[in-house]
Scaffold this motif. Sequence first.
Motif, short mmCIF file in Angstrom:
data_model
loop_
_atom_site.label_atom_id
_atom_site.label_comp_id
_atom_site.label_asym_id
_atom_site.label_seq_id
_atom_site.Cartn_x
_atom_site.Cartn_y
_atom_site.Cartn_z
N ASN A 122 0.74 -1.29 0.08
CA ASN A 122 0.05 0.09 0.11
C ASN A 122 0.84 1.22 -0.02
OD1 ASN A 122 -2.66 0.59 -0.11
ND2 ASN A 122 -2.78 1.20 2.02
N ASP A 123 1.94 1.23 0.97
CA ASP A 123 2.80 2.44 0.85
C ASP A 123 3.44 2.78 -0.37
OD1 ASP A 123 2.08 2.75 3.61
OD2 ASP A 123 3.91 1.55 4.29
N TRP A 124 3.97 1.63 -0.84
CA TRP A 124 4.79 1.69 -2.05
C TRP A 124 3.96 2.17 -3.36
CZ3 TRP A 124 8.10 -3.36 -1.57
CH2 TRP A 124 9.00 -3.01 -0.64
N SER A 125 2.74 1.76 -3.44
CA SER A 125 1.88 2.20 -4.53
C SER A 125 1.29 3.58 -4.25
CB SER A 125 0.69 1.14 -4.83
OG SER A 125 -0.22 1.28 -3.88
N GLU A 126 1.17 3.75 -2.96
CA GLU A 126 0.51 5.31 -2.79
C GLU A 126 1.69 6.22 -2.78
OE1 GLU A 126 -1.83 5.11 0.70
OE2 GLU A 126 -2.00 7.39 0.73
N TYR A 127 2.72 6.21 -2.35
CA TYR A 127 4.06 7.16 -2.31
C TYR A 127 4.84 7.07 -3.57
CZ TYR A 127 2.29 7.33 2.20
OH TYR A 127 1.18 7.51 3.22
N LEU A 128 4.95 5.85 -4.33
CA LEU A 128 6.03 5.66 -5.22
C LEU A 128 5.28 5.40 -6.78
CD1 LEU A 128 8.75 3.88 -3.23
CD2 LEU A 128 8.70 6.33 -3.76
N ASP A 129 3.98 5.13 -6.51
CA ASP A 129 3.40 4.76 -7.74
C ASP A 129 3.78 3.49 -8.44
OD1 ASP A 129 1.10 5.27 -8.87
OD2 ASP A 129 1.87 6.54 -10.58
N ILE A 130 4.05 2.49 -7.54
CA ILE A 130 4.74 1.21 -7.95
C ILE A 130 3.49 0.11 -7.88
CG2 ILE A 130 6.52 -0.58 -7.68
CD1 ILE A 130 8.25 1.53 -6.53
N ASP A 131 3.52 -0.73 -8.79
CA ASP A 131 2.59 -1.65 -8.59
C ASP A 131 3.22 -2.82 -8.03
OD1 ASP A 131 0.48 -0.64 -10.21
OD2 ASP A 131 1.19 -1.39 -12.21
N VAL A 132 2.47 -3.21 -7.16
CA VAL A 132 2.92 -4.28 -6.23
C VAL A 132 2.11 -5.53 -6.07
CG1 VAL A 132 3.82 -4.83 -3.90
CG2 VAL A 132 4.12 -2.53 -4.72
N ASP A 133 2.43 -6.86 -6.13
CA ASP A 133 2.09 -7.93 -6.23
C ASP A 133 2.21 -8.77 -5.00
OD1 ASP A 133 0.05 -7.60 -8.30
OD2 ASP A 133 1.14 -8.86 -9.75
N LEU A 134 1.52 -9.22 -4.22
CA LEU A 134 1.63 -10.10 -3.26
C LEU A 134 1.73 -11.55 -3.52
CD1 LEU A 134 -0.37 -8.61 -0.22
CD2 LEU A 134 1.61 -7.95 -1.23
N GLU A 135 2.72 -12.33 -3.25
CA GLU A 135 3.00 -13.75 -3.72
C GLU A 135 3.03 -14.59 -2.56
OE1 GLU A 135 5.90 -14.43 -6.63
OE2 GLU A 135 4.83 -16.22 -7.10
N ASN A 136 2.11 -15.54 -1.90
CA ASN A 136 2.54 -16.21 -0.67
C ASN A 136 2.84 -17.69 -1.41
OD1 ASN A 136 -0.20 -16.60 -1.48
ND2 ASN A 136 -0.29 -17.99 0.13
N GLN A 137 3.61 -18.43 -0.49
CA GLN A 137 3.98 -19.70 -0.77
C GLN A 137 4.09 -20.55 0.44
OE1 GLN A 137 6.37 -20.97 -4.17
NE2 GLN A 137 4.61 -20.03 -4.65
#
Lengths: 359, 325, 595
Positions: free
Chosen positions: C416-431
């Motif tokens: 959330n922080d990265w996409s809000e402040y840096l405008d980066i798309d972030v995907d979560l991946e759990n294994q």
Amino acid sequence: MAAEARWDLGGRDVDALYAEAQRFRGEPISTRAWRKLRKNRAAWFSWLFLCVIGLGSLFAPLLPIPSPKTMRPSERPQPPVWPWLDKTKQQFEVDYWDLGVVDGALVELRTKLFGKYQTGPWLGADSQGRDLLARIGWGSRKSILTALAAASISLTIGVVWGAWAALKGGRTDRWMMRFVDVLYSLPFVFLVITALALFDAPRASLGEELIDREVVFFVVLGAVFWLTMARVVRGQVLALKSSEFVLAARAMGAPTAWILRRHVLPNVLPVAVVYLTLTLPSVMLAEAFLSFLGLGVQAPEVSFGLLVADGVEAINALQVRWWLFAYPAVAMASVLLALFVLGDGLRDALDVRDKERPA
Amino acid sequence: MKRFVLRRALGLVLTVWIVVTTAFLMMRVVPGGPFSAERRLPAAVLANVEARYHLDWPIWRQYLQYLGPLNLDSHGLLGDRERPFGGVLAGDLGPSFRYRDYTVNQILGESLPLSLALGSLALAWAVTVGTTLGILAAARRGTKLDLSLRLVAALGIALPSFVIAGLLVLVFSLALGWSPVAGSSTFAHFVLPSLALGAPVAAYVARLVRTGLIESLSQDYVRTAVAKGLPYSTVILRHAARGGLLPAVSYLGPAAAGVLTGSLVIERIFAIPGTGSHFVASALSRDYTLALGVTIVYSVLIYSLNALVDFAYTRLDPRIALEEL
Amino acid sequence: MASRRWASPLWVAALSLVPLALVAWAWSLTLARALPRADFVFNNGTEVSSLDPAAANGIPEGRVIRALYEGLYTREPIGGNAVPALAANTELSADRLTYIFKLKPGIVWSNGDPLTAADFEWNFRRLLDPETASPFAGELWCIRGARELNTGRDAADTPVEPGAVALGVKATDDATLVIELVAPTAHFLELLAAYQLSPVHRASLEAARKRSPQGWTSEWTRPGALVGNGPYVLAERRLNDRIRLVKNERYWDADSVAMRTIDALAIEDATTAFNLYFAGEVDWLDGNVPASLIDRLLARDDFDPEPYFGLYFYRVNTTKPPLDDPRVRRALYATINRVQICDRLLEAGQKPAYTLVPWGHMGSYSSPPAKKEDLEGARQALAEAGFGPEGKPIGTLRILYNSSEQNRSIAELVANDWSEYLDIDVDLENQEWKSYVDRQSNLQYDVSRSSWICDYLDVLNFFAVFTSESDNNRTGWKNADYDKLIAEARGIVDPGARNALLRRAETILLDELPILPIYSYVSQNLVDPRVGGFGVNPLNEQNPKYWYWMDEPELARSRRAQNKREKKVSSHGPKEGLYSPKAQAERKAGGRTRK
């Protein structure tokens, strides 16, 4: 003697009889089944209940409920409040995980329809302050969709596999069914864990969103539940193969494809439908079981399994938050119960017998 | 009879062999190994650990080693190092990777009796109560008793077992204090888990017995018995029950295998050190030998119980001959 | 025929006997399992992987092994520093390469055999033997000849005969052990306090091996067969259930041991263990408490989270563009809202971390001042690297984590922080765990959840992880200056000079940022208020030797010394307390003088 009896038409004309037979159109299986189902009060009620729940959960994003993800640490753990006593005036916020196109549009429509209004904590909130009503709504959606997807996969594989084995017969049949037996003798969790890990590997190397974790989950569950379906369908097709009307059609020189379409499929479908309704609750139970072990649906998405597992954690000696246990359990149990009753009703209506045994 | 036993024994060996092979390959294809960890071991140390369990051998050789004494040593196929363990054919399932002080045989020897005891308790009450209720409901078909019994049975099926377990703990341990919370040191510890474990089985059995009985009550031979003036109870117990029990019996075969090898959910909630937990934990921690060990136990049990069911069929339904099976 | 068989009363009777027989069998099985409650019961959280110190490598294992064995050094309960245990006297040569240990006199094994320096020599050799396959062996490579013995290869990577290796561990007489090191090692005594270096009884091992050449490894660790030298002996072991420990009367310091019996439970389900604690059947729970109840627990006086030397951080794959650019990593670092994670999500007192060393200090070491969150600076750094609104698009970043609700929640906040402040798309991946570990080791990730818990009380343990040749680095980050500083610091003993070097190394690391620190851990012990001798230390290491039950007056005194606002919970322990013979004698003497 027999030959004479055959032609003893009670003095009536053969042509007249033929014409009468031509006029007579049998009631289709589906119409008759529907009529029988409506007569069965419990099954009919279950069907209506499932329709309501199904529509409700399908359009859960459209309902004026809070987001199932929004945490409100200041408000937890919130016991249920009756709607007419509800004084909380929370504003709705669009706060979800990565929603698909359809869900995103539905949520957008919801904001247009209801604006900032959202229901209060009528069923209480969980330890993170998330609204339980919203979580049950979205959770039922996830569970029902998972179950439908997995059940259709099991239906497809099961029908094809079972019908193929029965039609081919001989050695092919034996080996195909031996394969089913082997999968039966592997423990369920072993299959699920290895399959999940196996499907995860290509996901990683592709590095793309090609295969969704959800899809993997459906496929794995479907891949486990087709076994019973395959056995049942095979039994039905075997019985059909030696039935008189198929033999008669064969004798009259009907092509195989025609026999399949005209005689086999219509007779296999009722069995398949009945087992589909009985597979749905099994898949939902399996999903709950896997979620309890942390192998199923991943937070922040919710499902019945996750909710009920959280509810079990709420039973402890320090503080029992009964609503976290009671409401999800009641919701899940009522859906499963309705599915069972409907399955029974369909079985009666379609007059399907348990043909699984003896193998 | 002799032929039946012989054929089933042969089928058992074949099935277990295929199951072992499938499970062995599945385990090895899955990423991660028994000794991969967040805190990684230095390469040389990891090599030592893996060599100790012969994981450095090629897969085919490990597989042959796992199967057992096929007398490959004499052909030099297994290498010159000493044989690590006997193998499946010798009844030795090897050392566990996760529990390094135990062999798989020892783990099964400790945990299986507990799971069997818990499963037997659950089956004992579930079959007794389920059959009784099923017969009662069928005999009083359409009454309020029948309706309420059906509802209870449906609930038993519709609730996941961990919900039933949670409810039992809440009521009998936390609220009333009648039962210990969890553990396995006295008989009292086994009461709640066996109730929770048996509930779905009892519900299924009641349901199947009821429908089975109702169907066989409409058979000609039963109607004849009624017409002859036999008491209703005698008709049900002597004539109808026989055919009516068939569906329940065929359900019980695979169900018993599942119940006897332990339910990991119930074992987890009540902290019972049975076999159930190993099914999940061994696969997750890539404990190859233990995962294969529990899989073998499960497949042997399910195959034998299915054979037993088929045998019971011939006793219940004289139209089916043993030789046909 | 068949029908008569079916309906005969004999058959019906036999059938109804089956359930009865099953119940009777199950009942008889439970008869043999009854055990009286131990003086002290704790939940170890899981089954220990081994009772062989050389084979074990984990926190639950340590708790039991510390009860069964004792090495040259151990850790004191308060503070966790290394203190002599079996070593009566330690001498260090002027070149700091040779340690001479004098053993305490009259030490015996639990079977009565005397314990000599030769036992230690044999044990060091065994630990390094490739056949033992000890996961801890790598830590001992600072001893002369250890690496060669352990890997079978010398420094030039040519094979050597194990027999020909002269290991720098020698017993010169029954009470003297000499250890020679390759280079001066400041943390050597801390290392000796690790439970993995506890000695095992040679004779019983070799006898077991002779008896069953294949199954001996599992045979000598059985109750009855296991010979130790610690304050307790193994009385019973039930896999996945409990380990019963009984006081060892032959222990040299048996007079200081209070609890006569101790049970270590292996319950994995947090709620079950929690319910057992409240039922009074468990006296201490390790950190595994239900997350949803933390806020309630904090108000009680039996739950006190303490700083714990562990760091929760994100590894960054520095080999993969755009993350190979330190400016991008700096931008990511400066936009994580750590306060929100600690205060709103974790809540048990975890603190935001901005440095490699958790809590910013350890012993005499303190980290250099670190940059904190800085949204403007982050955007600037990203723009300098050529990304952002005017530059190239940065693409999608994926956060890899192992499946757990807490990891997921943290990843969501960070994303959330990265996409809000840096405008980066972030995907979560759990294994699931093993796949996750595999992916991390093979650098198949962008950003990956990680944690590191200190093995012993020396900061070097943290720094060593990110050297180029470390197996645990797993970020692809290589920095020659950093490596040089760490290598130099290893040989230096003076704390001031050593800390200065390490501070320079940490400055490099925090400038390059192959990792993004997130928070420092806390220990989460739920322990009966009456338990005394319960250590508070940053490793959360507990030694069963020191535990005792306080009586009423002492409990009241200790409560007065504590936080007054917390709710006083009732205790399940014995009201009259349970003290060691030595403490009893002292109390008697003390009572008389007071009168």
